[in-house]
Motif scaffolding. Sequence first.
Motif, PDB file in Angstrom:
ATOM      1  N   ASP A 189       0.835  -1.199   0.000  1.00 13.02           N
ATOM      2  CA  ASP A 189       0.000   0.000   0.000  1.00 13.02           C
ATOM      3  C   ASP A 189       0.879   1.262   0.000  1.00 13.02           C
ATOM      4  OD1 ASP A 189       0.772   0.485   2.717  1.00 13.02           O
ATOM      5  OD2 ASP A 189      -0.778  -0.898   3.398  1.00 13.02           O
ATOM      6  N   THR A 190       0.261   2.412   0.216  1.00 14.62           N
ATOM      7  CA  THR A 190       0.966   3.693   0.086  1.00 14.62           C
ATOM      8  C   THR A 190       2.027   3.911   1.152  1.00 14.62           C
ATOM      9  OG1 THR A 190      -0.808   4.754   1.355  1.00 14.62           O
ATOM     10  CG2 THR A 190      -0.968   4.837  -1.044  1.00 14.62           C
ATOM     11  N   ARG A 191       2.015   3.128   2.217  1.00 15.11           N
ATOM     12  CA  ARG A 191       3.052   3.274   3.244  1.00 15.11           C
ATOM     13  C   ARG A 191       4.444   3.052   2.668  1.00 15.11           C
ATOM     14  NH1 ARG A 191       1.087  -0.825   7.744  1.00 15.11           N
ATOM     15  NH2 ARG A 191       0.402  -1.909   5.864  1.00 15.11           N
ATOM     16  N   HIS A 192       4.516   2.249   1.606  1.00 13.63           N
ATOM     17  CA  HIS A 192       5.816   1.957   0.994  1.00 13.63           C
ATOM     18  C   HIS A 192       6.501   3.231   0.493  1.00 13.63           C
ATOM     19  CE1 HIS A 192       8.487   0.210  -2.243  1.00 13.63           C
ATOM     20  NE2 HIS A 192       8.818  -0.493  -1.189  1.00 13.63           N
ATOM     21  N   LEU A 193       5.705   4.231   0.091  1.00 10.86           N
ATOM     22  CA  LEU A 193       6.271   5.487  -0.409  1.00 10.86           C
ATOM     23  C   LEU A 193       6.933   6.297   0.705  1.00 10.86           C
ATOM     24  CD1 LEU A 193       3.309   6.570  -2.723  1.00 10.86           C
ATOM     25  CD2 LEU A 193       5.426   5.426  -3.410  1.00 10.86           C
ATOM     26  N   GLU A 194       6.557   6.031   1.968  1.00  9.06           N
ATOM     27  CA  GLU A 194       7.088   6.784   3.100  1.00  9.06           C
ATOM     28  C   GLU A 194       8.272   6.098   3.767  1.00  9.06           C
ATOM     29  OE1 GLU A 194       4.188   8.500   5.815  1.00  9.06           O
ATOM     30  OE2 GLU A 194       2.570   7.852   4.480  1.00  9.06           O
ATOM     31  N   VAL A 195       8.629   4.918   3.321  1.00  4.36           N
ATOM     32  CA  VAL A 195       9.734   4.185   3.944  1.00  4.36           C
ATOM     33  C   VAL A 195      11.065   4.763   3.461  1.00  4.36           C
ATOM     34  CG1 VAL A 195      10.825   1.924   4.252  1.00  4.36           C
ATOM     35  CG2 VAL A 195       8.330   2.093   4.043  1.00  4.36           C
ATOM     36  N   PRO A 196      11.957   5.136   4.381  1.00  2.00           N
ATOM     37  CA  PRO A 196      13.273   5.654   3.960  1.00  2.00           C
ATOM     38  C   PRO A 196      14.057   4.603   3.172  1.00  2.00           C
ATOM     39  CG  PRO A 196      12.871   6.085   6.292  1.00  2.00           C
ATOM     40  CD  PRO A 196      11.776   5.175   5.833  1.00  2.00           C
ATOM     41  N   ASP A 197      14.860   5.065   2.231  1.00  2.00           N
ATOM     42  CA  ASP A 197      15.625   4.145   1.383  1.00  2.00           C
ATOM     43  C   ASP A 197      16.562   3.259   2.199  1.00  2.00           C
ATOM     44  OD1 ASP A 197      14.425   5.049  -0.909  1.00  2.00           O
ATOM     45  OD2 ASP A 197      15.982   6.514  -1.377  1.00  2.00           O
ATOM     46  N   CYS A 198      17.137   3.808   3.269  1.00  2.69           N
ATOM     47  CA  CYS A 198      18.063   3.010   4.086  1.00  2.69           C
ATOM     48  C   CYS A 198      17.354   1.820   4.715  1.00  2.69           C
ATOM     49  CB  CYS A 198      18.715   3.870   5.162  1.00  2.69           C
ATOM     50  SG  CYS A 198      17.564   4.596   6.359  1.00  2.69           S
ATOM     51  N   LEU A 199      16.091   2.010   5.123  1.00  4.10           N
ATOM     52  CA  LEU A 199      15.330   0.909   5.712  1.00  4.10           C
ATOM     53  C   LEU A 199      14.916  -0.102   4.645  1.00  4.10           C
ATOM     54  CD1 LEU A 199      14.035  -0.417   8.158  1.00  4.10           C
ATOM     55  CD2 LEU A 199      12.033   1.065   7.834  1.00  4.10           C
ATOM     56  N   LYS A 200      14.530   0.382   3.461  1.00  6.13           N
ATOM     57  CA  LYS A 200      14.193  -0.527   2.357  1.00  6.13           C
ATOM     58  C   LYS A 200      15.372  -1.452   2.040  1.00  6.13           C
ATOM     59  CE  LYS A 200      10.908   2.498  -0.073  1.00  6.13           C
ATOM     60  NZ  LYS A 200      10.670   3.293  -1.295  1.00  6.13           N
ATOM     61  N   LYS A 201      16.561  -0.868   1.946  1.00  6.25           N
ATOM     62  CA  LYS A 201      17.759  -1.658   1.633  1.00  6.25           C
ATOM     63  C   LYS A 201      18.045  -2.672   2.730  1.00  6.25           C
ATOM     64  CE  LYS A 201      19.986   1.902  -1.198  1.00  6.25           C
ATOM     65  NZ  LYS A 201      21.123   2.856  -1.296  1.00  6.25           N
ATOM     66  N   GLN A 202      17.828  -2.272   3.985  1.00  2.27           N
ATOM     67  CA  GLN A 202      18.096  -3.183   5.103  1.00  2.27           C
ATOM     68  C   GLN A 202      17.103  -4.354   5.111  1.00  2.27           C
ATOM     69  OE1 GLN A 202      20.693  -2.996   7.070  1.00  2.27           O
ATOM     70  NE2 GLN A 202      20.142  -4.761   8.322  1.00  2.27           N
ATOM     71  N   ILE A 203      15.833  -4.081   4.834  1.00  2.00           N
ATOM     72  CA  ILE A 203      14.828  -5.151   4.781  1.00  2.00           C
ATOM     73  C   ILE A 203      15.127  -6.097   3.615  1.00  2.00           C
ATOM     74  CG2 ILE A 203      12.390  -5.684   4.440  1.00  2.00           C
ATOM     75  CD1 ILE A 203      12.846  -4.501   7.132  1.00  2.00           C
ATOM     76  N   GLU A 204      15.512  -5.545   2.474  1.00  2.00           N
ATOM     77  CA  GLU A 204      15.880  -6.379   1.321  1.00  2.00           C
ATOM     78  C   GLU A 204      17.083  -7.270   1.649  1.00  2.00           C
ATOM     79  OE1 GLU A 204      16.555  -3.567  -1.775  1.00  2.00           O
ATOM     80  OE2 GLU A 204      14.417  -3.118  -2.064  1.00  2.00           O
ATOM     81  N   LYS A 205      18.040  -6.712   2.365  1.00  2.00           N
ATOM     82  CA  LYS A 205      19.208  -7.494   2.785  1.00  2.00           C
ATOM     83  C   LYS A 205      18.789  -8.614   3.731  1.00  2.00           C
ATOM     84  CE  LYS A 205      23.725  -6.961   5.043  1.00  2.00           C
ATOM     85  NZ  LYS A 205      24.634  -5.996   5.727  1.00  2.00           N
ATOM     86  N   LEU A 206      17.879  -8.309   4.655  1.00  2.00           N
ATOM     87  CA  LEU A 206      17.387  -9.321   5.594  1.00  2.00           C
ATOM     88  C   LEU A 206      16.678 -10.449   4.852  1.00  2.00           C
ATOM     89  CD1 LEU A 206      16.707 -10.418   8.394  1.00  2.00           C
ATOM     90  CD2 LEU A 206      14.742  -8.844   8.449  1.00  2.00           C
ATOM     91  N   GLU A 207      15.789 -10.096   3.940  1.00  2.00           N
ATOM     92  CA  GLU A 207      15.048 -11.125   3.208  1.00  2.00           C
ATOM     93  C   GLU A 207      15.985 -11.966   2.347  1.00  2.00           C
ATOM     94  OE1 GLU A 207      11.589  -9.813   1.142  1.00  2.00           O
ATOM     95  OE2 GLU A 207      10.497  -9.474   3.020  1.00  2.00           O
ATOM     96  N   SER A 208      17.007 -11.349   1.803  1.00  2.00           N
ATOM     97  CA  SER A 208      17.983 -12.089   0.995  1.00  2.00           C
ATOM     98  C   SER A 208      18.689 -13.153   1.847  1.00  2.00           C
ATOM     99  CB  SER A 208      19.008 -11.132   0.395  1.00  2.00           C
ATOM    100  OG  SER A 208      20.004 -11.833  -0.311  1.00  2.00           O
ATOM    101  N   THR A 209      19.078 -12.784   3.077  1.00  2.00           N
ATOM    102  CA  THR A 209      19.749 -13.760   3.954  1.00  2.00           C
ATOM    103  C   THR A 209      18.796 -14.869   4.379  1.00  2.00           C
ATOM    104  OG1 THR A 209      19.271 -12.453   5.950  1.00  2.00           O
ATOM    105  CG2 THR A 209      21.364 -12.034   4.838  1.00  2.00           C
TER     106      THR A 209
END
Length: 276
Positions: free
Chosen positions: A137-157
């Motif tokens: 949903d629209t909350r994704h637009l408010e997520v800081p890029d640093c947090l997006k990258k960290q969550i992507e890194k977590l899911e990758s591991t």
Amino acid sequence: MKKLKINFWLQRHRKLLVFVMLFVALYMIIVGMTKMDFCALTENAGLFGVVGTLLGAFIGGLFSLMGSIWVNNKQQKAAQNIKRKNIIYSPLYDELINIQNNILEQNPFPWYIEFKKGPQTMLPHPQYDAWRRIRSDTRHLEVPDCLKKQIEKLESTIHDYIEYRYKANVEVQTILNNTLSENGLSKCEIINIGEVLSSDILENKKIDFYNKAMMSDDNIDNDRKNIFNEEILTKCNENMIIIATRKRYYAWCEVQKQTIEMLSIMIKQILLKYEA
């Protein structure tokens, strides 16, 4: 689309535009005054008073406008950050801290992980759902890029761990049955024996693998059973897939702790700055 982009740019830089316009207006007034005959202006008390009043009103209005803009922006920023904490940071933090401190304490090296909410198993398994809901949903637009990258890194591991975790189940089952055959014993009849034993093996627990795995009538004495159990654990600990699975599990836990720490700092900053 072009008009929409222009409106967005104007909205984004509205403060700068206001200051530029005020500066231009002030500059024009000053230039206009310098072109007047100053002596004639000072000799005409009425005109001098009017100009002074207008200039004072302009400067006072300028500071008043700047102050109201500053207060309004501060209030909006506070409301926006508090909302972001409540609908983004807190749900992610609560989910991750529960998985890290509760579920993985009860069920380390889980072989079953979901990226959605569903019925829990008897032994709780990790369920990652908060980021999926935020991203949809629209909350994704408010997520800081640093947090997006960290969550992507977590899911990758996590995905990396899952891939090896299933391989570890197969390796454990193969090692068990090969060792049983080498010792002249019947193979294990439990189809998912790798899933049954792998968590204990990955934790390097010294348990009675033979009794946990065997449903046959093979009877062996305790000394032979202990030797068999030691042999199973030794072979598994030397297996490259088992070693790689442990490594990926600890990498997952480390990145998850880093993500929890990042979210904790973000939440504390908002609490300190806007809610203290």
